[in-house]
Design a protein around this motif. Structure first.
Motif, PDB file in Angstrom:
ATOM      1  N   ILE A 195       0.846  -1.201   0.000  1.00 52.69           N
ATOM      2  CA  ILE A 195       0.000   0.000   0.000  1.00 52.69           C
ATOM      3  C   ILE A 195       0.879   1.249   0.000  1.00 52.69           C
ATOM      4  CG2 ILE A 195      -1.775   1.263   1.279  1.00 52.69           C
ATOM      5  CD1 ILE A 195      -2.766  -1.545   2.246  1.00 52.69           C
ATOM      6  N   TYR A 196       0.613   2.120  -0.940  1.00 53.83           N
ATOM      7  CA  TYR A 196       1.433   3.323  -1.134  1.00 53.83           C
ATOM      8  C   TYR A 196       0.715   4.516  -0.510  1.00 53.83           C
ATOM      9  CZ  TYR A 196       4.285   6.700  -3.827  1.00 53.83           C
ATOM     10  OH  TYR A 196       5.124   7.698  -4.222  1.00 53.83           O
ATOM     11  N   GLN A 197       1.413   5.213   0.367  1.00 51.95           N
ATOM     12  CA  GLN A 197       0.794   6.346   1.047  1.00 51.95           C
ATOM     13  C   GLN A 197       0.992   7.629   0.254  1.00 51.95           C
ATOM     14  OE1 GLN A 197       2.380   7.295   4.919  1.00 51.95           O
ATOM     15  NE2 GLN A 197       1.150   9.171   5.050  1.00 51.95           N
ATOM     16  N   VAL A 198      -0.108   8.245  -0.121  1.00 53.52           N
ATOM     17  CA  VAL A 198      -0.055   9.522  -0.833  1.00 53.52           C
ATOM     18  C   VAL A 198      -0.421  10.650   0.122  1.00 53.52           C
ATOM     19  CG1 VAL A 198      -1.170  10.930  -2.609  1.00 53.52           C
ATOM     20  CG2 VAL A 198      -0.472   8.599  -3.143  1.00 53.52           C
ATOM     21  N   TYR A 199       0.529  11.521   0.352  1.00 52.91           N
ATOM     22  CA  TYR A 199       0.287  12.761   1.094  1.00 52.91           C
ATOM     23  C   TYR A 199      -0.043  13.798   0.024  1.00 52.91           C
ATOM     24  CZ  TYR A 199       0.891  16.143   4.886  1.00 52.91           C
ATOM     25  OH  TYR A 199       0.687  17.108   5.842  1.00 52.91           O
ATOM     26  N   LEU A 200      -1.346  13.955  -0.204  1.00 52.15           N
ATOM     27  CA  LEU A 200      -1.843  14.631  -1.403  1.00 52.15           C
ATOM     28  C   LEU A 200      -1.211  16.011  -1.648  1.00 52.15           C
ATOM     29  CD1 LEU A 200      -3.830  13.818  -3.563  1.00 52.15           C
ATOM     30  CD2 LEU A 200      -5.697  14.629  -2.138  1.00 52.15           C
ATOM     31  N   ARG A 201      -1.042  16.786  -0.605  1.00 54.55           N
ATOM     32  CA  ARG A 201      -0.497  18.151  -0.746  1.00 54.55           C
ATOM     33  C   ARG A 201       0.879  18.154  -1.382  1.00 54.55           C
ATOM     34  NH1 ARG A 201      -0.230  21.227   4.816  1.00 54.55           N
ATOM     35  NH2 ARG A 201      -0.652  23.079   3.592  1.00 54.55           N
TER      36      ARG A 201
ATOM     37  N   GLY B 215       3.956  -0.969  -9.030  1.00 55.84           N
ATOM     38  CA  GLY B 215       3.501  -2.289  -8.578  1.00 55.84           C
ATOM     39  C   GLY B 215       2.809  -2.277  -7.226  1.00 55.84           C
ATOM     40  N   VAL B 216       2.101  -1.180  -6.912  1.00 51.81           N
ATOM     41  CA  VAL B 216       1.389  -1.147  -5.636  1.00 51.81           C
ATOM     42  C   VAL B 216      -0.055  -1.599  -5.818  1.00 51.81           C
ATOM     43  CG1 VAL B 216       2.915   0.625  -4.722  1.00 51.81           C
ATOM     44  CG2 VAL B 216       0.753   1.309  -5.780  1.00 51.81           C
ATOM     45  N   ASP B 217      -0.601  -2.159  -4.743  1.00 56.44           N
ATOM     46  CA  ASP B 217      -1.965  -2.682  -4.813  1.00 56.44           C
ATOM     47  C   ASP B 217      -3.007  -1.647  -4.431  1.00 56.44           C
ATOM     48  OD1 ASP B 217      -1.151  -5.454  -5.340  1.00 56.44           O
ATOM     49  OD2 ASP B 217      -0.274  -5.319  -3.344  1.00 56.44           O
ATOM     50  N   ALA B 218      -2.575  -0.673  -3.646  1.00 55.69           N
ATOM     51  CA  ALA B 218      -3.546   0.308  -3.147  1.00 55.69           C
ATOM     52  C   ALA B 218      -2.843   1.601  -2.789  1.00 55.69           C
ATOM     53  CB  ALA B 218      -4.264  -0.249  -1.919  1.00 55.69           C
TER      54      ALA B 218
END
Ligand code: NOJ
Length: 518
Positions: free
Chosen positions: A15-21, A48-51
């Motif tokens: 799972i890839y964490q997106v810090y949107l800003r 290759g991330v699932d989420a």
């Protein structure tokens, strides 16, 4: 309506964490947004991330980077709008990427309607009952002496003399979880987003919802009553197929931690024990064993986290003389060896990717971005900095916008000036430059995630006999060895080397290197 979850994709997901800003800016205002994220979805599919786990995207005055939510059913205009969020969820799904959103149940924002109404309605009103308002003690003192996690008293006084509790910043008033209206409101919020196709819920500050206010001690974490809340949330997520909960609890007591992972509560939680340990074989092994003993018997998949938006970037942390994590490690000018840090961060990444369970990767970790430690004071926004009187640099240094391409800032982040400045030497760390380099950190993550998808994920591990300072285990068809001794070591005979975090030296595995073998 679906059944109670036969699709358990999250058990071994990356799972890839997106810090949107700070991810990618589509409209040129210097702040990352949904348009930017949508344009970069192919990058994440290729990685290759699932989420994707998205930090809070709701309307917010941004007193705490969006963890001060003013409206739980909308999107902050700087990020886009609800229609765009729905379009994003659909596009990501089409690429095989699921979405996890952040729900913040402990506190809202002082700009939220509920809080504004509570102030207007005054003491004793039903509106105040949604928060934790109290009268103070004699002599103008707050109801008790609790300190907030962001420094200073955990109470703020309002015009009519009452005080409200905020475990974090004063702009983040705590909800009253003993009020059924609060419970129901969050049920409705969960359904609102699950109906829009989100695949998972990250629960912010999950352990601190209940407080005994007459308690003089600072004992506001992990109240037994909190579990009933998550049983309710689990019942709701189970009405939808393939959805899950992941809790954020910083709790040293693993037995208490495991209570949150009982079969009728959350499916998963962030494992911060591993993240907090030093770069030391015995420490890491102890953490892996502790994690497995906590999770495996109750059927919960462990998770592995090397970084997130709250902690020092791994290449910086692992280059320090003391590599353990502490919230005290953000002072100015701490010594770090970036070459050593990168080497260890690479080895740690392959180790974490090989462990059984879910994996979280924080944006920029796959690029080996360092902590930016010399951001100008006047640009820092984190309440930890703002409220520390200059003693804590805060968390902005791990939230600097992503360098995508080109030779100078803003490195393809967007057309405008990024909300935090990127260091000029990030030209060597852009996605573009790393895509062209087979030995880059990005290549390591991409190769590792691909192999992980084929060979690894959920399951368990078997330790192999190994020398002191070496971590060696097998997973189904794969062997993972991390060398934390001072010298190079021989690899087991008759093995094929699939991937290493650094080149072998005359066939040997060098110090601070991980190898995957078959
Ligand atoms: C945990 C979040 O990860 C952090 O960024 C935030 O400041 C606190 N919870 C308060 O919501």
């Amino acid at each position: 309506m679906a059944d109670t979850g036969t699709d358990t994709w999250w058990r071994g997901a990356a799972i890839y964490q997106v810090y949107l800003r700070s991810f990618a800016d589509g409209n040129g205002d210097g702040i990352g947004d949904l348009a930017g994220l949508r344009a970069r979805l192919p990058y994440l599919a290729e990685l290759g991330v699932d989420a994707i786990w998205l930090n809070p995207w709701y309307p917010s005055p941004m007193a705490d980077g969006g963890y001060d939510v003013a409206d739980y059913r909308a999107i902050d205009p700087s990020f886009g709008d609800l229609a765009e969020a729905e379009a994003y969820i659909e596009e990501a799904h089409a690429l095989g990427i699921r979405t996890i959103i952040d729900i913040v149940p402990n506190h809202g924002s002082d700009q939220q309607d509920w809080f504004v109404q509570a102030l207007a309605a005054g003491p004793g009103s039903a509106e105040r009952e949604r928060f934790l308002f109290c009268d103070g003690r004699e002599g103008g003192l707050p109801p008790n002496d609790w300190q907030s996690i962001f420094n200073g008293p955990a109470w703020t006084q309002v015009a009519d003399g009452q005080w409200y509790l905020h475990l974090f910043a004063p702009e983040q008033p705590d909800f009253n979880w003993r009020n059924p209206e609060v419970v129901e409101e969050f049920h409705a919020i969960l359904r609102f987003w699950l109906d829009r196709g989100v695949d998972g819920i990250r629960i912010d500050s999950a352990a601190v919802l209940f407080k005994d206010l007459d308690c003089v001690e600072e004992s506001y974490t992990d109240h037994d009553d909190v579990h009933e809340v998550y049983r309710g949330w689990r019942r709701i997520t189970d009405e939808y197929e393939g959805r899950f909960l992941v809790g954020e609890m910083w709790m040293p007591d693993q037995e208490r931690f495991a209570l949150y992972l009982r079969p009728d509560e959350m499916q998963t939680a962030f494992n911060f024990d591993f993240l907090s340990r030093s770069w030391d074989a015995a420490e890491l092994r102890a953490s892996i064993d502790l994690t497995l003993t906590t999770h495996v018997p109750i059927g919960a998949p462990p998770t592995w986290v090397l970084s997130n938006h709250d902690v020092t970037r791994p290449v910086t942390k692992y280059g320090r003389p003391d590599t353990s994590f502490s919230h005290q490690d953000r002072k100015h000018g701490m010594q770090t060896d970036p070459v050593l840090g990168e080497r260890r961060a690479r080895a740690a990444a392959l180790l974490a990717m090989a462990l059984p369970g879910g994996l979280y990767v924080y944006q920029g970790e796959e690029l080996g971005l360092p902590e930016v430690e010399d951001l100008p004071d006047h640009l820092l926004q984190d309440p930890l900095w703002v409220r520390s009187g200059g003693t804590d640099r805060g968390r902005d240094g791990c939230r600097v916008p992503i360098p995508w391409s080109g030779k100078e800032p803003p490195f393809g982040f967007g057309a405008g000036t990024p909300w935090l400045p990127q260091p000029a030497d990030w030209k060597n760390l852009t996605v573009e430059s790393q895509q062209a380099d087979q030995n880059s950190m990005l290549a390591l993550y991409r190769d590792g995630l691909k192999l992980r998808r084929t060979h690894l994920g959920d399951g368990t591990l078997t330790w192999m006999d190994s020398a002191e300072g070496v971590l060696a285990f097998t997973r189904e068809s794969l062997t993972c060895i991390t060398n934390l001794t001072a010298g190079a070591m021989n690899l087991p005979p008759h093995t094929e080397v699939l991937l290493t975090s650094a080149p072998l030296e005359e066939g040997k595995l060098p110090t601070d290197t991980t190898a995957w073998l078959r």
